[in-house]
Design a protein around this motif. Structure first.
Motif, mmCIF file in Angstrom:
data_model
loop_
_atom_site.group_PDB
_atom_site.id
_atom_site.type_symbol
_atom_site.label_atom_id
_atom_site.label_comp_id
_atom_site.label_asym_id
_atom_site.label_seq_id
_atom_site.Cartn_x
_atom_site.Cartn_y
_atom_site.Cartn_z
ATOM 1 N N ARG A 151 0.830 -1.214 0.000
ATOM 2 C CA ARG A 151 0.000 0.000 0.000
ATOM 3 C C ARG A 151 0.862 1.261 0.000
ATOM 4 O O ARG A 151 0.535 2.251 -0.659
ATOM 5 C CB ARG A 151 -0.963 -0.035 1.188
ATOM 6 C CG ARG A 151 -1.998 -1.154 1.059
ATOM 7 C CD ARG A 151 -3.069 -1.104 2.141
ATOM 8 N NE ARG A 151 -4.077 -2.143 1.907
ATOM 9 C CZ ARG A 151 -4.134 -3.299 2.566
ATOM 10 N NH1 ARG A 151 -3.264 -3.553 3.523
ATOM 11 N NH2 ARG A 151 -5.072 -4.184 2.276
ATOM 12 N N LYS A 154 2.021 1.876 -3.634
ATOM 13 C CA LYS A 154 1.022 2.534 -4.480
ATOM 14 C C LYS A 154 0.838 3.996 -4.077
ATOM 15 O O LYS A 154 0.654 4.864 -4.945
ATOM 16 C CB LYS A 154 -0.312 1.792 -4.395
ATOM 17 C CG LYS A 154 -0.262 0.369 -4.953
ATOM 18 C CD LYS A 154 0.187 0.329 -6.414
ATOM 19 C CE LYS A 154 -0.784 1.027 -7.346
ATOM 20 N NZ LYS A 154 -0.368 0.924 -8.758
ATOM 21 N N ASN A 157 3.157 6.178 -5.727
ATOM 22 C CA ASN A 157 3.021 6.160 -7.191
ATOM 23 C C ASN A 157 4.102 5.338 -7.882
ATOM 24 O O ASN A 157 4.508 5.642 -9.014
ATOM 25 C CB ASN A 157 2.999 7.588 -7.755
ATOM 26 C CG ASN A 157 1.772 8.361 -7.314
ATOM 27 O OD1 ASN A 157 0.653 7.838 -7.335
ATOM 28 N ND2 ASN A 157 1.980 9.601 -6.879
ATOM 29 N N GLU A 179 -7.475 -12.000 -6.090
ATOM 30 C CA GLU A 179 -8.301 -10.947 -5.502
ATOM 31 C C GLU A 179 -7.466 -10.023 -4.617
ATOM 32 O O GLU A 179 -7.709 -8.810 -4.573
ATOM 33 C CB GLU A 179 -9.449 -11.560 -4.701
ATOM 34 C CG GLU A 179 -10.480 -12.265 -5.560
ATOM 35 C CD GLU A 179 -11.035 -11.363 -6.658
ATOM 36 O OE1 GLU A 179 -11.446 -10.221 -6.347
ATOM 37 O OE2 GLU A 179 -11.040 -11.795 -7.833
ATOM 38 N N LEU A 182 -5.729 -7.513 -6.756
ATOM 39 C CA LEU A 182 -6.661 -6.462 -7.161
ATOM 40 C C LEU A 182 -6.899 -5.472 -6.030
ATOM 41 O O LEU A 182 -6.916 -4.251 -6.238
ATOM 42 C CB LEU A 182 -7.983 -7.086 -7.602
ATOM 43 C CG LEU A 182 -7.963 -7.873 -8.913
ATOM 44 C CD1 LEU A 182 -9.278 -8.604 -9.104
ATOM 45 C CD2 LEU A 182 -7.677 -6.949 -10.094
ATOM 46 N N ASP A 183 -7.094 -6.001 -4.819
ATOM 47 C CA ASP A 183 -7.353 -5.144 -3.661
ATOM 48 C C ASP A 183 -6.195 -4.193 -3.392
ATOM 49 O O ASP A 183 -6.399 -3.041 -2.985
ATOM 50 C CB ASP A 183 -7.625 -6.012 -2.428
ATOM 51 C CG ASP A 183 -7.868 -5.188 -1.179
ATOM 52 O OD1 ASP A 183 -8.865 -4.451 -1.137
ATOM 53 O OD2 ASP A 183 -7.031 -5.271 -0.243
ATOM 54 N N LEU A 184 -4.974 -4.671 -3.628
ATOM 55 C CA LEU A 184 -3.785 -3.853 -3.372
ATOM 56 C C LEU A 184 -3.475 -2.898 -4.522
ATOM 57 O O LEU A 184 -2.582 -2.059 -4.407
ATOM 58 C CB LEU A 184 -2.579 -4.753 -3.111
ATOM 59 C CG LEU A 184 -2.633 -5.583 -1.820
ATOM 60 C CD1 LEU A 184 -1.483 -6.589 -1.792
ATOM 61 C CD2 LEU A 184 -2.590 -4.686 -0.592
ATOM 62 N N GLY A 185 -4.195 -3.025 -5.625
ATOM 63 C CA GLY A 185 -3.934 -2.157 -6.773
ATOM 64 C C GLY A 185 -2.681 -2.526 -7.535
ATOM 65 O O GLY A 185 -2.070 -1.664 -8.200
ATOM 66 N N ALA A 186 -2.273 -3.794 -7.455
ATOM 67 C CA ALA A 186 -1.055 -4.230 -8.149
ATOM 68 C C ALA A 186 -1.214 -4.038 -9.654
ATOM 69 O O ALA A 186 -2.294 -4.207 -10.221
ATOM 70 C CB ALA A 186 -0.745 -5.690 -7.829
ATOM 71 N N ASP A 187 -0.128 -3.699 -10.316
ATOM 72 C CA ASP A 187 -0.114 -3.572 -11.767
ATOM 73 C C ASP A 187 0.105 -4.927 -12.438
ATOM 74 O O ASP A 187 -0.358 -5.155 -13.554
ATOM 75 C CB ASP A 187 0.997 -2.613 -12.194
ATOM 76 C CG ASP A 187 0.828 -1.244 -11.571
ATOM 77 O OD1 ASP A 187 0.024 -0.447 -12.097
ATOM 78 O OD2 ASP A 187 1.472 -0.988 -10.527
ATOM 79 N N VAL A 231 -6.789 -4.533 -16.613
ATOM 80 C CA VAL A 231 -6.840 -4.190 -15.185
ATOM 81 C C VAL A 231 -5.612 -4.709 -14.452
ATOM 82 O O VAL A 231 -4.967 -3.978 -13.689
ATOM 83 C CB VAL A 231 -8.117 -4.764 -14.524
ATOM 84 C CG1 VAL A 231 -8.132 -4.456 -13.025
ATOM 85 C CG2 VAL A 231 -9.365 -4.217 -15.201
ATOM 86 N N LEU A 232 -5.270 -5.973 -14.696
ATOM 87 C CA LEU A 232 -4.146 -6.623 -14.010
ATOM 88 C C LEU A 232 -3.435 -7.532 -15.002
ATOM 89 O O LEU A 232 -4.056 -8.413 -15.601
ATOM 90 C CB LEU A 232 -4.655 -7.438 -12.820
ATOM 91 C CG LEU A 232 -3.622 -8.260 -12.040
ATOM 92 C CD1 LEU A 232 -2.639 -7.334 -11.299
ATOM 93 C CD2 LEU A 232 -4.316 -9.199 -11.044
#
Length: 378
Positions: A151, A154, A157, A179, A182-187, A231-232
């Protein structure tokens, strides 16, 4: 001959510069993952390259044509000079990727690394379930800290990749791992079935999934890629023991990646030291471009001239480059033999039989790496 002239010669003969440098800054690590890719005989802290030596290696790498720098270990954040090393990478134009367990980082230090030029963070996770993740890593509280660092990454940036080594003791969690990414905003999410050399070979029976589990994981990843396109990004590596064709390991021996160990040994791949009889030169004694160009260890299995049958006449020989030399050595006793993952190998059936037999028995207890006092994190 100058480096530029040497590179022109390499390009003319079909050998270009390595794309990436894997810099194993240290073998010290607070975790004890049972599939650790470090050698069984770890290099000692007092043998590690100095800050100045690593900075010189990075300058040589950039001059050689390397574009990407992967800062690894062990746990690279053990090195107190990490910011200086990252700054040097930035100054010579290398894209830097920090491969970390994350458990030693603070938000302030991560921000400082970013300020010094860090480009990307790659965090390893052992499971989506905290208790099982900490059991596998043999490190209490590690999973929660990893999520925190993800976190922070992210928030700063920085691009984030999650690396999830998969095996029989966490494969059921694969949907939840996706999942979590996705929750962590991983690229990017790297789902890599464990590859069996080093510590993973020592723990093979405890790690080997069944064929059915592997096939189900492949179907799950295919569905997730379709659903999450745009998305991922999801990378997927299958275990060789259930394959019919070998992978072009590291893009071919001595072709795409160059590895430097904590003490300065230069390797064609990070597991190459598992092969008996090869001598690996050191950046303390010879330049990186000289080692890459003509050292005996790099030439040993580069190209196709070394190949025996069935590789020598195989139509795929310049696609898979014979597969994994370390795996051939581990299973057959000779690195010049065909990769046993290939169905043309005379031992392919025995190779797959091992996987079926070991995955069919209850999992044994893990054998963990036990660092000696001078390898403690800190």
């Amino acid at each position: 001959m100058s480096v530029a002239a040497e590179l022109d010669t390499q390009t003319a003969t079909g050998l270009g510069p390595p794309l990436g440098l894997l810099a194993e800054l240290t073998h010290r690590c607070p975790l004890q993952c049972p599939y650790c890719s470090n050698p069984l005989n770890l290099e000692r802290a007092h043998d590690e390259l100095s800050t100045e030596a690593w900075c010189d290696v990075l300058a040589q790498a950039a001059q050689l044509g390397v574009l990407q720098l992967h800062l690894s270990g062990g746990e690279p954040t053990v090195r107190r000079d990490l910011a200086q090393i990252i700054a040097r990478a930035a100054s010579v134009g290398l894209y830097s990727n920090l491969i970390t367990a994350g458990v030693l980082l603070t938000r302030e230090r991560l921000a400082d690394l970013a300020a010094h030029g860090l480009d990307h963070v790659q965090i390893s996770i052992q499971d989506s379930d905290a208790s099982n993740a900490d059991r596998i890593a043999h490190y209490a509280g590690g999973h929660g800290k990893k999520l925190e660092v993800a976190r922070w990454t992210k928030a700063l940036n920085l691009p984030l990749t999650l690396n999830a080594p998969i095996h029989r003791q966490n494969i059921a969690s694969l949907p939840a791992i996706i999942e979590l990414a996705l929750d962590l905003g991983a690229d990017r999410l790297e789902v890599a079935h464990v590859q069996y050399y080093g510590w993973a070979l020592k723990n093979r029976q405890a790690l080997m999934p069944t064929r059915e589990q592997v096939l189900a994981s492949a179907e799950l990843i295919a569905e997730a890629r379709r659903r999450l396109k745009g998305v991922l990004v999801i990378d997927f590596v299958v275990p060789d023991y259930y394959a019919r064709r070998p992978k072009p390991c590291m893009g071919g021996w001595g072709r795409g990646i160059i590895t430097v160990t904590p003490s300065g040994r230069v390797l064609p791949c990070h597991a190459a030291q598992t092969i008996d009889g090869l001598v690996f030169e050191n950046v303390r004694d010879r330049s990186l471009h000289e080692i890459w160009s003509d050292s005996a260890a790099f030439q040993a299995f580069r190209g196709t001239a070394w190949m025996r049958e069935p590789c020598r006449s195989c139509e795929f020989r310049e696609l898979d480059w014979g597969g994994c030399r370390c795996q051939a050595f581990a299973f057959t006793g000779s690195a010049a033999n065909a990769d046993p993952a290939c169905d043309k190998s005379g031992v392919h059936a025995a190779f797959t039989d091992v996987a079926r037999a070991e995955s069919g028995r209850p999992a044994e207890a893990f054998t963990f790496r036990r660092p000696s006092p001078d390898r403690r994190a800190g």
